[in-house]
Enzyme design. Structure first.
Site, PDB file in Angstrom:
ATOM      1  N   HIS A  17       0.859  -1.193   0.000  1.00  0.00           N
ATOM      2  CA  HIS A  17       0.000   0.000   0.000  1.00  0.00           C
ATOM      3  C   HIS A  17       0.889   1.235   0.000  1.00  0.00           C
ATOM      4  O   HIS A  17       1.463   1.588   1.031  1.00  0.00           O
ATOM      5  CB  HIS A  17      -0.899  -0.006   1.250  1.00  0.00           C
ATOM      6  CG  HIS A  17      -1.833   1.161   1.347  1.00  0.00           C
ATOM      7  ND1 HIS A  17      -3.149   1.028   1.725  1.00  0.00           N
ATOM      8  CD2 HIS A  17      -1.650   2.481   1.140  1.00  0.00           C
ATOM      9  CE1 HIS A  17      -3.734   2.207   1.728  1.00  0.00           C
ATOM     10  NE2 HIS A  17      -2.834   3.117   1.392  1.00  0.00           N
ATOM     11  N   HIS A  49       1.523   5.386  -1.731  1.00  0.00           N
ATOM     12  CA  HIS A  49       1.097   6.532  -2.540  1.00  0.00           C
ATOM     13  C   HIS A  49       2.334   7.081  -3.241  1.00  0.00           C
ATOM     14  O   HIS A  49       3.239   7.589  -2.571  1.00  0.00           O
ATOM     15  CB  HIS A  49       0.471   7.612  -1.656  1.00  0.00           C
ATOM     16  CG  HIS A  49      -0.771   7.128  -0.964  1.00  0.00           C
ATOM     17  ND1 HIS A  49      -2.028   7.281  -1.506  1.00  0.00           N
ATOM     18  CD2 HIS A  49      -0.938   6.460   0.201  1.00  0.00           C
ATOM     19  CE1 HIS A  49      -2.927   6.736  -0.699  1.00  0.00           C
ATOM     20  NE2 HIS A  49      -2.288   6.231   0.350  1.00  0.00           N
ATOM     21  N   LYS A  96      -9.449  -0.191  -5.267  1.00  0.00           N
ATOM     22  CA  LYS A  96      -9.432   0.482  -3.955  1.00  0.00           C
ATOM     23  C   LYS A  96     -10.718   1.273  -3.745  1.00  0.00           C
ATOM     24  O   LYS A  96     -11.071   2.122  -4.570  1.00  0.00           O
ATOM     25  CB  LYS A  96      -8.223   1.436  -3.890  1.00  0.00           C
ATOM     26  CG  LYS A  96      -8.138   2.299  -2.641  1.00  0.00           C
ATOM     27  CD  LYS A  96      -7.719   1.493  -1.429  1.00  0.00           C
ATOM     28  CE  LYS A  96      -7.787   2.278  -0.134  1.00  0.00           C
ATOM     29  NZ  LYS A  96      -6.695   3.212   0.076  1.00  0.00           N
ATOM     30  N   HIS A 109     -10.426   1.581   2.387  1.00  0.00           N
ATOM     31  CA  HIS A 109     -10.087   2.548   3.447  1.00  0.00           C
ATOM     32  C   HIS A 109     -11.283   2.533   4.391  1.00  0.00           C
ATOM     33  O   HIS A 109     -12.314   3.130   4.100  1.00  0.00           O
ATOM     34  CB  HIS A 109      -9.847   3.941   2.866  1.00  0.00           C
ATOM     35  CG  HIS A 109      -9.449   4.933   3.919  1.00  0.00           C
ATOM     36  ND1 HIS A 109      -8.233   5.577   3.933  1.00  0.00           N
ATOM     37  CD2 HIS A 109     -10.106   5.368   5.027  1.00  0.00           C
ATOM     38  CE1 HIS A 109      -8.160   6.361   5.001  1.00  0.00           C
ATOM     39  NE2 HIS A 109      -9.291   6.262   5.675  1.00  0.00           N
ATOM     40  N   HIS A 126      -4.456  -0.533   6.146  1.00  0.00           N
ATOM     41  CA  HIS A 126      -3.876   0.205   7.282  1.00  0.00           C
ATOM     42  C   HIS A 126      -4.753   0.145   8.547  1.00  0.00           C
ATOM     43  O   HIS A 126      -5.249   1.171   9.021  1.00  0.00           O
ATOM     44  CB  HIS A 126      -3.559   1.661   6.916  1.00  0.00           C
ATOM     45  CG  HIS A 126      -4.604   2.378   6.099  1.00  0.00           C
ATOM     46  ND1 HIS A 126      -5.895   2.533   6.500  1.00  0.00           N
ATOM     47  CD2 HIS A 126      -4.516   2.986   4.894  1.00  0.00           C
ATOM     48  CE1 HIS A 126      -6.563   3.203   5.590  1.00  0.00           C
ATOM     49  NE2 HIS A 126      -5.746   3.483   4.599  1.00  0.00           N
ATOM     50  N   ASP A 159       1.558   2.588   3.539  1.00  0.00           N
ATOM     51  CA  ASP A 159       0.733   3.794   3.419  1.00  0.00           C
ATOM     52  C   ASP A 159       1.615   5.043   3.416  1.00  0.00           C
ATOM     53  O   ASP A 159       1.216   6.104   3.908  1.00  0.00           O
ATOM     54  CB  ASP A 159      -0.338   3.893   4.506  1.00  0.00           C
ATOM     55  CG  ASP A 159      -1.460   4.863   4.112  1.00  0.00           C
ATOM     56  OD1 ASP A 159      -1.524   5.239   2.924  1.00  0.00           O
ATOM     57  OD2 ASP A 159      -2.253   5.263   4.975  1.00  0.00           O
TER      58      ASP A 159
HETATM   59  O1  DOR Z   1      -2.968   9.701   5.879  1.00  0.00           O
HETATM   60  C1  DOR Z   1      -3.348   9.330   4.774  1.00  0.00           C
HETATM   61  N1  DOR Z   1      -2.873   9.888   3.658  1.00  0.00           N
HETATM   62  N2  DOR Z   1      -4.275   8.389   4.713  1.00  0.00           N
HETATM   63  C2  DOR Z   1      -4.833   8.040   3.543  1.00  0.00           C
HETATM   64  O2  DOR Z   1      -5.651   7.180   3.534  1.00  0.00           O
HETATM   65  C3  DOR Z   1      -4.491   8.748   2.297  1.00  0.00           C
HETATM   66  C4  DOR Z   1      -3.170   9.327   2.374  1.00  0.00           C
HETATM   67  C5  DOR Z   1      -2.874  10.319   1.278  1.00  0.00           C
HETATM   68  O3  DOR Z   1      -3.185  10.008   0.122  1.00  0.00           O
HETATM   69  O4  DOR Z   1      -2.343  11.372   1.562  1.00  0.00           O
HETATM   70 ZN    ZN Z   2      -3.243   5.084   1.761  1.00  0.00          ZN
END
Ligand code: DOR
Ligand code: ZN
Length: 332
Positions: A12, A14, A95, A134, A168, A240
């Site tokens: 997971h 980003h 997702k 989520h 998460h 995450d």
């Molecule tokens: O803290 C987070 N940031 N939780 C998430 O689910 C998304 C992520 C983000 O994309 O910044």
């Molecule tokens: Zn995330």
């Protein structure tokens, strides 16, 4: 002392887009063999054209590193079987975000009635495409994940063949659900193994430790540690890692997300070593995920070595977790 991990995976992450993608992706591709890439860029990844183009941008950003980005689509409730059958060649999962619950989730789901989700979920179940969720309501912030448990249960029981991954997890209640319901699985982050709400806001407010779901109570952290350190087969590592520019974190309206990509594996070594559980790290960061998703990643040996790692204060305009601190393991 050294340990060699076989094809560590981040289930997971980003990676963002544009300049941020070019800045952060190399820190995932250096020490991981692959990662499940979240689709919450702007606009969210909902078509195969967007998905293929995004994947190419990621591959360009990581350069020569041996690393596979495993792509995901942003859930829509009206996809057809035919669309998902085609999509299956290009994705590892879908997702689902509740609407407005976190970064770029405005087009997420606002109605969790089974009839509303059925067309897509039934097809995903038939095609064996995992659903990543989520899991937060928009209730009181410390109770959001617990409240979402009702939906996890409802969806899992309505689609018993659908693999549902509670992303998460942060709450003891999710641990209970995971153990009770066969088709529920979970990812756990590094930061939720280390933090409680006290670390975020108990003293001076720490914007770089602010994320969604927010870190919870000591007992919650203990329940997550118990799973991770023993590499419970239904859980896997998902960082995450969620970078935001420094000015968006150190701001009157702090963005949610902790950037852990460059420190994740060294910090996990430190944690597993502290509890004398280094033998279980391979399962937590790779083998469990391979079993849950039923796939083989590319072969990549990643060596971690005991030795001082002074974490940089920032990487361009992004501040990592443990900025300016020393870790006792480093990734070669
Ligand atoms: O803290 C987070 N940031 N939780 C998430 O689910 C998304 C992520 C983000 O994309 O910044
Ligand atoms: Zn995330």
């Amino acid at each position: 002392m050294k340990i060699t991990l076989n094809s560590p995976l981040d289930m997971h992450v980003h990676l963002r887009d544009g300049e941020m993608l070019n800045n952060v992706a190399p820190y995932s591709s250096k020490c991981f063999a692959g990662a499940i890439v979240m689709p919450n860029i702007l606009p969210p990844v909902t078509t195969l054209e967007e998905l293929k183009a995004y994947k190419n941008r990621i591959l360009k950003a990581i350069g020569e590193d041996k690393f596979e980005p495993y792509m995901t689509l942003f859930f829509k409730n009206n996809w057809t079987y035919e669309f998902l059958k085609e999509a299956k060649h290009f994705i590892k999962a879908v997702k689902l975000y509740p609407s407005g619950i976190t970064t770029n989730s405005e087009n997420g789901v606002s109605d969790f009635k089974i009839e509303n989700l059925k067309p897509t979920l039934e097809a995903m179940s038939d095609l064996n495409i995992p659903l990543l969720v989520h899991g937060e309501t928009n209730g009181f912030v410390m109770d959001r994940e617990k409240e979402f448990g009702v939906f996890y249960k409802k969806i899992a029981l309505a689609f018993p063949k659908l693999k549902i991954i509670m992303e998460h997890i942060t709450d003891r209640n999710s641990v209970k659900l995971l153990k009770e319901i066969d088709n529920l699985y979970a990812t756990i982050t590094l930061h939720h193994l280390l933090l409680t709400f006290d670390d975020v806001a108990g003293g001076k407010l720490k914007p770089h430790l602010f994320c969604k779901p927010i870190a919870k109570r000591y007992e919650d952290k203990e329940a997550l540690l118990e799973l991770a350190l023993n590499a419970y087969p239904k859980i896997m590592f998902g960082s995450d890692s969620a970078p935001h520019p420094q000015n968006k974190k150190e701001s009157n309206e702090c963005a949610a997300g902790i950037w852990t990509a460059p420190i994740a594996l060294p910090a996990l070594c430190e944690l597993f070593e502290k509890y004398n559980k280094l033998d279980n790290l391979q399962k937590f960061v790779s083998d469990n995920a391979q079993n849950i998703y039923n796939f083989k990643p590319i072969e990549k040996k990643v060596v971690l070595e005991k030795g001082e790692f002074l974490v940089p204060e920032k990487y361009n305009n992004v501040v990592p977790m443990f900025a300016g601190k020393k870790l006792s393991w480093k990734c070669n």
